[in-house]
Design a protein around this motif. Structure first.
Motif, PDB file in Angstrom:
ATOM      1  N   MET A   1      -3.983   8.388  -7.332  1.00  0.00           N
ATOM      2  CA  MET A   1      -4.531   7.854  -6.089  1.00  0.00           C
ATOM      3  C   MET A   1      -4.193   6.367  -5.986  1.00  0.00           C
ATOM      4  O   MET A   1      -4.435   5.596  -6.918  1.00  0.00           O
ATOM      5  N   PRO A   2      -3.627   5.917  -4.855  1.00  0.00           N
ATOM      6  CA  PRO A   2      -3.264   4.503  -4.721  1.00  0.00           C
ATOM      7  C   PRO A   2      -4.496   3.587  -4.723  1.00  0.00           C
ATOM      8  O   PRO A   2      -5.484   3.872  -4.059  1.00  0.00           O
ATOM      9  N   ILE A   3      -4.396   2.503  -5.473  1.00  0.00           N
ATOM     10  CA  ILE A   3      -5.413   1.461  -5.409  1.00  0.00           C
ATOM     11  C   ILE A   3      -4.949   0.373  -4.442  1.00  0.00           C
ATOM     12  O   ILE A   3      -5.757  -0.310  -3.814  1.00  0.00           O
ATOM     13  N   LEU A   4      -3.619   0.238  -4.308  1.00  0.00           N
ATOM     14  CA  LEU A   4      -3.029  -0.774  -3.431  1.00  0.00           C
ATOM     15  C   LEU A   4      -1.922  -0.135  -2.611  1.00  0.00           C
ATOM     16  O   LEU A   4      -1.080   0.585  -3.147  1.00  0.00           O
ATOM     17  N   GLU A   5      -1.932  -0.406  -1.303  1.00  0.00           N
ATOM     18  CA  GLU A   5      -0.915   0.149  -0.411  1.00  0.00           C
ATOM     19  C   GLU A   5      -0.486  -0.903   0.599  1.00  0.00           C
ATOM     20  O   GLU A   5      -1.305  -1.675   1.093  1.00  0.00           O
ATOM     21  N   GLY A   6       0.791  -0.910   0.906  1.00  0.00           N
ATOM     22  CA  GLY A   6       1.309  -1.775   1.956  1.00  0.00           C
ATOM     23  C   GLY A   6       2.253  -0.986   2.839  1.00  0.00           C
ATOM     24  O   GLY A   6       3.051  -0.184   2.345  1.00  0.00           O
ATOM     25  N   GLU A   7       2.136  -1.206   4.129  1.00  0.00           N
ATOM     26  CA  GLU A   7       2.993  -0.486   5.068  1.00  0.00           C
ATOM     27  C   GLU A   7       3.581  -1.460   6.076  1.00  0.00           C
ATOM     28  O   GLU A   7       2.863  -2.183   6.768  1.00  0.00           O
ATOM     29  N   GLY A   8       4.921  -1.497   6.125  1.00  0.00           N
ATOM     30  CA  GLY A   8       5.617  -2.323   7.099  1.00  0.00           C
ATOM     31  C   GLY A   8       5.361  -3.806   6.961  1.00  0.00           C
ATOM     32  O   GLY A   8       5.358  -4.536   7.962  1.00  0.00           O
ATOM     33  N   ILE A   9       5.212  -4.294   5.734  1.00  0.00           N
ATOM     34  CA  ILE A   9       4.839  -5.689   5.531  1.00  0.00           C
ATOM     35  C   ILE A   9       6.023  -6.614   5.839  1.00  0.00           C
ATOM     36  O   ILE A   9       7.103  -6.488   5.260  1.00  0.00           O
ATOM     37  N   THR A  10       5.779  -7.548   6.755  1.00  0.00           N
ATOM     38  CA  THR A  10       6.821  -8.475   7.200  1.00  0.00           C
ATOM     39  C   THR A  10       6.239  -9.878   7.284  1.00  0.00           C
ATOM     40  O   THR A  10       5.133 -10.070   7.782  1.00  0.00           O
ATOM     41  N   LYS A  11       7.007 -10.851   6.778  1.00  0.00           N
ATOM     42  CA  LYS A  11       6.604 -12.252   6.854  1.00  0.00           C
ATOM     43  C   LYS A  11       7.833 -13.120   7.082  1.00  0.00           C
ATOM     44  O   LYS A  11       8.813 -13.026   6.340  1.00  0.00           O
ATOM     45  N   TYR A  12       7.776 -13.944   8.131  1.00  0.00           N
ATOM     46  CA  TYR A  12       8.859 -14.863   8.448  1.00  0.00           C
ATOM     47  C   TYR A  12       8.455 -16.288   8.107  1.00  0.00           C
ATOM     48  O   TYR A  12       7.298 -16.683   8.265  1.00  0.00           O
ATOM     49  N   PHE A  13       9.427 -17.074   7.661  1.00  0.00           N
ATOM     50  CA  PHE A  13       9.294 -18.518   7.565  1.00  0.00           C
ATOM     51  C   PHE A  13      10.369 -19.096   8.471  1.00  0.00           C
ATOM     52  O   PHE A  13      11.549 -19.040   8.143  1.00  0.00           O
ATOM     53  N   GLY A  14       9.941 -19.616   9.631  1.00  0.00           N
ATOM     54  CA  GLY A  14      10.922 -19.995  10.633  1.00  0.00           C
ATOM     55  C   GLY A  14      11.613 -18.730  11.119  1.00  0.00           C
ATOM     56  O   GLY A  14      10.967 -17.749  11.477  1.00  0.00           O
ATOM     57  N   GLY A  15      12.921 -18.726  11.098  1.00  0.00           N
ATOM     58  CA  GLY A  15      13.655 -17.525  11.515  1.00  0.00           C
ATOM     59  C   GLY A  15      14.045 -16.626  10.368  1.00  0.00           C
ATOM     60  O   GLY A  15      14.728 -15.608  10.566  1.00  0.00           O
ATOM     61  N   LEU A  16      13.627 -16.980   9.153  1.00  0.00           N
ATOM     62  CA  LEU A  16      14.020 -16.222   7.967  1.00  0.00           C
ATOM     63  C   LEU A  16      12.947 -15.220   7.575  1.00  0.00           C
ATOM     64  O   LEU A  16      11.777 -15.577   7.428  1.00  0.00           O
TER      65      LEU A  16
END
Length: 239
Positions: A1-16
């Motif tokens: 059973m998952p204790i941690l899940e991430g879905e579609g995680i996106t993070k930009y710094f400026g345009g990167l």
């Protein structure tokens, strides 16, 4: 059973895009490694999980509860602790006080002073620092500052421990000692998600490994599968 899940995680710094549409999960009791070349987005992902950063999009769940966007102290008190790539201790405070802070303020319920002090001493014994508890943290070697940071994280009674390059800068003997500590922590029932460049450690103690490159997940599997992955070899060594 998952204790941690991430879905579609996106993070930009400026345009990167530091992290781009990454899905991941860590099962309860697992020891999962996170690897990738420098700048791949590994620490950014940990910062998103622990609340130091907020993703542009995507959802992070801990124990099936959405924690996306929560403040770091709230995520910590839910049971997620971490160490840092650049060791963060309170340099002027004694070693013992550093751990006592984690025990006193890092949990959902505050222990009694007696319990907090006893647990802090026990954790310092566990990481091998009991003989320097009155020394200021700034006087410790790099290896011992890393041990201190680990003890402080454990003092918050985590269910999930995020380790960011615990073995960086250590000599081979120190690396082996930290590997033993990580395995013992796992046997204590704590789930571990660890970033590491020391391949000896990743390949020998992890159940599963996830690989980031340019912010994207390019591979995931057992240590053997990752070691033989063409995509991983190209990411590290080039075409």
């Amino acid at each position: 059973m998952p204790i941690l899940e991430g879905e579609g995680i996106t993070k930009y710094f400026g345009g990167l895009a530091a992290v781009s549409n990454v899905d991941f999960s860590v099962d309860r009791g697992e020891l999962v490694g996170l690897i990738g070349p420098n700048g791949a987005g590994k620490t950014t992902l940990f910062n998103l999980i622990s609340g130091a950063l907020v993703p542009k999009s995507g959802t992070i769940k801990f124990n099936r509860e959405t924690i996306t966007g929560l403040k770091p102290h709230r995520i910590c008190r839910k049971g997620v602790a971490r160490t840092f790539q650049s060791v963060k201790v309170f340099p002027e405070m004694p070693v013992f006080a550093n751990v006592l802070l984690g025990s006193t303020f890092g949990r959902s319920t505050t222990p009694s002073a007696t319990d907090a002090e006893g647990e802090s001493a026990g954790l310092l014994a566990f990481v091998g620092l009991l003989d320097v508890i009155e020394e200021p943290a700034k006087s410790l070697t790099l290896a011992n500052r890393k041990r201190l940071e680990l003890a402080r994280a454990l003092a918050t009674k985590p269910q999930l421990l995020l380790l960011d390059e615990m073995m960086a800068g250590l000599n081979p003997t120190e690396v082996s000692e930290v590997m033993e500590l990580v395995v013992m922590i796992r046997f204590m029932g704590i789930t571990i998600f660890m970033i590491e460049h020391v391949m000896k450690a990743i390949m020998n103690i992890c159940d599963r490994i996830m690989v980031l490159h340019h912010g994207e997940k390019i591979a995931e599997g057992t240590p053997s599968e990752i070691a033989n992955s063409k995509a991983v070899i190209e990411a590290y060594l080039g075409e």
